[in-house]
Design a protein around this motif. Structure first.
Motif, PDB file in Angstrom:
ATOM      1  N   VAL A   5      -4.844  -2.068 -29.545  1.00 42.62           N
ATOM      2  CA  VAL A   5      -4.264  -1.717 -28.887  1.00 42.62           C
ATOM      3  C   VAL A   5      -4.890  -2.144 -27.918  1.00 42.62           C
ATOM      4  O   VAL A   5      -3.832  -2.417 -26.295  1.00 42.62           O
ATOM      5  N   ALA A   6      -5.188  -3.457 -27.182  1.00 42.33           N
ATOM      6  CA  ALA A   6      -5.631  -4.349 -25.975  1.00 42.33           C
ATOM      7  C   ALA A   6      -4.697  -5.734 -26.156  1.00 42.33           C
ATOM      8  O   ALA A   6      -3.857  -6.164 -25.251  1.00 42.33           O
ATOM      9  N   ASP A   7      -4.614  -5.877 -27.583  1.00 40.64           N
ATOM     10  CA  ASP A   7      -2.822  -6.396 -27.790  1.00 40.64           C
ATOM     11  C   ASP A   7      -3.420  -8.246 -27.771  1.00 40.64           C
ATOM     12  O   ASP A   7      -2.065  -8.637 -26.701  1.00 40.64           O
ATOM     13  N   ILE A   8      -4.941  -7.821 -27.431  1.00 39.82           N
ATOM     14  CA  ILE A   8      -5.098  -8.995 -27.380  1.00 39.82           C
ATOM     15  C   ILE A   8      -5.701  -9.666 -28.618  1.00 39.82           C
ATOM     16  O   ILE A   8      -6.215  -9.235 -29.835  1.00 39.82           O
ATOM     17  N   THR A   9      -5.398 -11.047 -28.334  1.00 37.36           N
ATOM     18  CA  THR A   9      -6.474 -12.030 -30.152  1.00 37.36           C
ATOM     19  C   THR A   9      -7.489 -12.869 -29.888  1.00 37.36           C
ATOM     20  O   THR A   9      -6.995 -13.487 -28.841  1.00 37.36           O
ATOM     21  N   GLY A  46      -6.681 -11.398 -21.431  1.00 39.03           N
ATOM     22  CA  GLY A  46      -5.481 -11.459 -20.725  1.00 39.03           C
ATOM     23  C   GLY A  46      -5.300  -9.230 -21.217  1.00 39.03           C
ATOM     24  O   GLY A  46      -4.511  -8.799 -21.468  1.00 39.03           O
ATOM     25  N   TYR A  47      -6.424  -8.668 -21.186  1.00 37.90           N
ATOM     26  CA  TYR A  47      -6.464  -7.317 -21.420  1.00 37.90           C
ATOM     27  C   TYR A  47      -6.069  -6.393 -19.991  1.00 37.90           C
ATOM     28  O   TYR A  47      -7.462  -6.582 -19.119  1.00 37.90           O
ATOM     29  N   THR A  48      -4.612  -6.016 -19.575  1.00 31.38           N
ATOM     30  CA  THR A  48      -4.760  -5.568 -18.564  1.00 31.38           C
ATOM     31  C   THR A  48      -4.318  -3.783 -18.372  1.00 31.38           C
ATOM     32  O   THR A  48      -3.883  -3.350 -17.206  1.00 31.38           O
ATOM     33  N   SER A  49      -3.733  -3.259 -19.282  1.00 31.52           N
ATOM     34  CA  SER A  49      -3.679  -2.427 -19.501  1.00 31.52           C
ATOM     35  C   SER A  49      -4.762  -1.139 -19.316  1.00 31.52           C
ATOM     36  O   SER A  49      -6.053  -1.663 -18.961  1.00 31.52           O
ATOM     37  N   PRO A  50      -4.451  -0.061 -18.858  1.00 38.00           N
ATOM     38  CA  PRO A  50      -5.163   0.802 -18.600  1.00 38.00           C
ATOM     39  C   PRO A  50      -6.664   1.380 -18.862  1.00 38.00           C
ATOM     40  O   PRO A  50      -7.586   1.469 -18.519  1.00 38.00           O
ATOM     41  N   SER A  51      -6.143   1.457 -20.523  1.00 41.11           N
ATOM     42  CA  SER A  51      -7.315   1.446 -21.633  1.00 41.11           C
ATOM     43  C   SER A  51      -8.524   0.261 -21.469  1.00 41.11           C
ATOM     44  O   SER A  51      -9.206   0.618 -21.664  1.00 41.11           O
ATOM     45  N   VAL A  52      -8.526  -0.361 -20.865  1.00 43.00           N
ATOM     46  CA  VAL A  52      -9.733  -1.808 -20.134  1.00 43.00           C
ATOM     47  C   VAL A  52     -10.360  -1.013 -19.773  1.00 43.00           C
ATOM     48  O   VAL A  52     -11.933  -0.729 -20.137  1.00 43.00           O
ATOM     49  N   SER A  53     -10.023  -0.253 -19.105  1.00 40.92           N
ATOM     50  CA  SER A  53     -11.399   1.602 -18.044  1.00 40.92           C
ATOM     51  C   SER A  53     -12.235   1.690 -19.332  1.00 40.92           C
ATOM     52  O   SER A  53     -13.383   1.876 -19.130  1.00 40.92           O
ATOM     53  N   ALA A  54     -11.445   2.036 -19.975  1.00 42.01           N
ATOM     54  CA  ALA A  54     -11.982   3.482 -20.613  1.00 42.01           C
ATOM     55  C   ALA A  54     -13.002   2.589 -22.297  1.00 42.01           C
ATOM     56  O   ALA A  54     -13.774   2.893 -22.564  1.00 42.01           O
ATOM     57  N   THR A  55     -12.337   0.997 -22.259  1.00 39.44           N
ATOM     58  CA  THR A  55     -13.064   0.346 -23.366  1.00 39.44           C
ATOM     59  C   THR A  55     -14.375   0.007 -22.454  1.00 39.44           C
ATOM     60  O   THR A  55     -15.052  -0.231 -23.075  1.00 39.44           O
ATOM     61  N   ASN A  56     -14.342  -0.417 -21.213  1.00 36.26           N
ATOM     62  CA  ASN A  56     -15.690  -0.515 -20.779  1.00 36.26           C
ATOM     63  C   ASN A  56     -16.682  -0.156 -20.658  1.00 36.26           C
ATOM     64  O   ASN A  56     -17.851  -0.084 -20.498  1.00 36.26           O
ATOM     65  N   PRO A 105      -1.518   1.880 -11.544  1.00 38.21           N
ATOM     66  CA  PRO A 105      -1.873   1.151 -13.181  1.00 38.21           C
ATOM     67  C   PRO A 105      -1.994  -0.314 -13.194  1.00 38.21           C
ATOM     68  O   PRO A 105      -2.010  -1.416 -13.943  1.00 38.21           O
ATOM     69  N   ASP A 106      -0.785  -0.992 -12.015  1.00 39.91           N
ATOM     70  CA  ASP A 106      -1.072  -1.961 -11.720  1.00 39.91           C
ATOM     71  C   ASP A 106      -1.821  -2.699 -12.014  1.00 39.91           C
ATOM     72  O   ASP A 106      -2.759  -2.997 -10.839  1.00 39.91           O
ATOM     73  N   PRO A 107      -2.180  -4.231 -12.686  1.00 38.10           N
ATOM     74  CA  PRO A 107      -3.078  -4.989 -12.489  1.00 38.10           C
ATOM     75  C   PRO A 107      -3.894  -5.690 -11.024  1.00 38.10           C
ATOM     76  O   PRO A 107      -4.972  -5.373 -10.514  1.00 38.10           O
ATOM     77  N   ASN A 108      -2.467  -5.995 -10.321  1.00 37.33           N
ATOM     78  CA  ASN A 108      -2.956  -7.015  -9.223  1.00 37.33           C
ATOM     79  C   ASN A 108      -2.942  -5.770  -7.951  1.00 37.33           C
ATOM     80  O   ASN A 108      -4.917  -5.893  -7.533  1.00 37.33           O
ATOM     81  N   GLY A 256       3.643   5.641 -23.125  1.00 35.67           N
ATOM     82  CA  GLY A 256       4.063   4.954 -22.930  1.00 35.67           C
ATOM     83  C   GLY A 256       3.036   3.586 -22.426  1.00 35.67           C
ATOM     84  O   GLY A 256       3.288   3.121 -22.233  1.00 35.67           O
ATOM     85  N   MET A 257       1.524   4.107 -22.350  1.00 35.46           N
ATOM     86  CA  MET A 257       0.523   3.394 -21.396  1.00 35.46           C
ATOM     87  C   MET A 257      -0.052   3.545 -22.710  1.00 35.46           C
ATOM     88  O   MET A 257      -0.578   4.565 -23.087  1.00 35.46           O
ATOM     89  N   HIS A 258      -1.320   2.529 -22.654  1.00 29.92           N
ATOM     90  CA  HIS A 258      -2.253   2.659 -23.256  1.00 29.92           C
ATOM     91  C   HIS A 258      -3.412   2.867 -22.596  1.00 29.92           C
ATOM     92  O   HIS A 258      -3.306   2.401 -21.880  1.00 29.92           O
ATOM     93  N   VAL A 259      -4.213   4.284 -22.568  1.00 25.93           N
ATOM     94  CA  VAL A 259      -5.099   4.994 -21.769  1.00 25.93           C
ATOM     95  C   VAL A 259      -6.725   4.855 -22.471  1.00 25.93           C
ATOM     96  O   VAL A 259      -7.641   4.955 -21.557  1.00 25.93           O
TER      97      VAL A 259
END
Length: 312
Positions: A5-9, A46-56, A105-108, A256-259
């Motif tokens: 989901v985060a698309d990171i290793t 490098g986890y920047t999709s909106p789902s990072v908020s939910a993961t937090n 949704p934009d990280p910046n 189309g977005m990881h939420v």
């Protein structure tokens, strides 16, 4: 280990270790540490999709109960304040989650938004600390907090129990409670409104809202950090549960977005945070309130600067 989901290793030991170190210090001020884990995930992992908020917020759900349990055992939970935080922040968290997905949704853009919020709180706390005790006629002077910390240490050495918080009055208009020789009086409606606004920010930021409430309580209302930490953490826990459920619920509307959260990554962060928060809650009474407030201010300003630099 790869997190789809985060698309990171990342190595499996890194999330719990980082969460433990962060939570140990921040939990002393009633802050879960989620607001520091967010820039770590976005900048270093490098986890920047909106789902990072939910993961937090998954991190909050797993980590916070251990710290709250410790404050409850010591009688330092101001339950009326806790309910005000929960009732005030919950509606704001839902609104903030919508704002995060629909408009940030934009990280910046998100980083700049978060930087403004954190910088305001950090500057406010720093200004109050540099102004010294007695500002705005507050009863809870810094020397009082220092003496309170000394009392904690002496009572622990003597084997005596910590004196619990005593709620004197709780109505729709006022909350009054006593902690040792000091009495604190706040507006119930005023705190509720503040919590609602903070809840919006917390919902956007992915920290539940209670974590931002703690610095506000300390710097603006002049409440002792020894009594607000438990209430802020409990509020963060409840609103994080609601936030995670909401992000999971709206996922089908954003194919189309990881939420929805990355549950495995959030769990690893939470396990480290669980140990860190419990130890932080145990050690809080041995640290002066002024030192805890300086720590919070520095962390807030550092995180805000980091966000600005990474967004530019």
């Amino acid at each position: 280990m790869y997190f789809p989901v985060a698309d990171i290793t990342v190595s499996v030991w890194v999330p719990p270790l980082v969460a433990f170190c962060v939570s140990f210090f921040t939990s002393m001020g009633g802050v879960s540490g989620a607001f520091l884990l967010l820039p770590f995930q976005m900048t270093f992992l490098g986890y920047t999709s909106p789902s990072v908020s939910a993961t937090n917020q998954v991190f909050n759900i797993v980590a916070i109960p251990s710290g709250v349990l410790r404050y409850m055992r010591e009688g330092r939970m101001v339950w009326p304040l806790t309910w005000i935080v929960i009732i005030g922040t919950l509606p704001g968290v839902f609104l903030g989650a919508i704002i995060r997905v629909a408009w940030l949704p934009d990280p910046n853009s998100f980083k700049l938004f978060a930087a403004v919020v954190l910088a305001y709180i950090g500057v406010r706390m720093t200004r109050d600390l540099m102004a010294g005790p007695g500002k705005n006629g507050r009863k809870a002077a810094e020397q009082h907090f220092q003496n309170m910390a000394a009392r904690f240490r002496s009572k622990q050495n003597e084997g005596e129990s910590i004196r619990p918080v005593e709620v004197l009055s709780f109505t729709r208009s006022r909350l009054v409670y006593r902690f040792y020789e000091e009495t604190f009086d706040v507006s119930t409606m005023g705190v509720s409104l503040l919590c609602f606004l903070v809840g919006i920010v917390g919902g956007v930021y992915g920290i539940g809202g209670g974590s931002i409430v703690a610095p506000f309580f300390v710097s603006i209302l002049g409440l002792p950090v020894y009594t607000v930490a438990g209430a802020a953490l409990m509020g963060t826990f409840v609103t994080s549960v609601a936030g995670v459920a909401f992000y999971q619920f709206i996922q089908p509307w954003y194919p189309g977005m990881h939420v929805a959260p990355d549950w495995s990554l959030g769990l690893l962060f939470g396990l480290g945070g669980m140990a860190g928060m419990y130890l932080g809650a145990c050690c809080q009474k041995y640290v002066s309130a002024r030192a805890i407030k300086w720590m919070l201010a520095v962390i807030l300003l550092f995180t805000a600067a980091k966000y600005v630099l990474s967004a530019l």
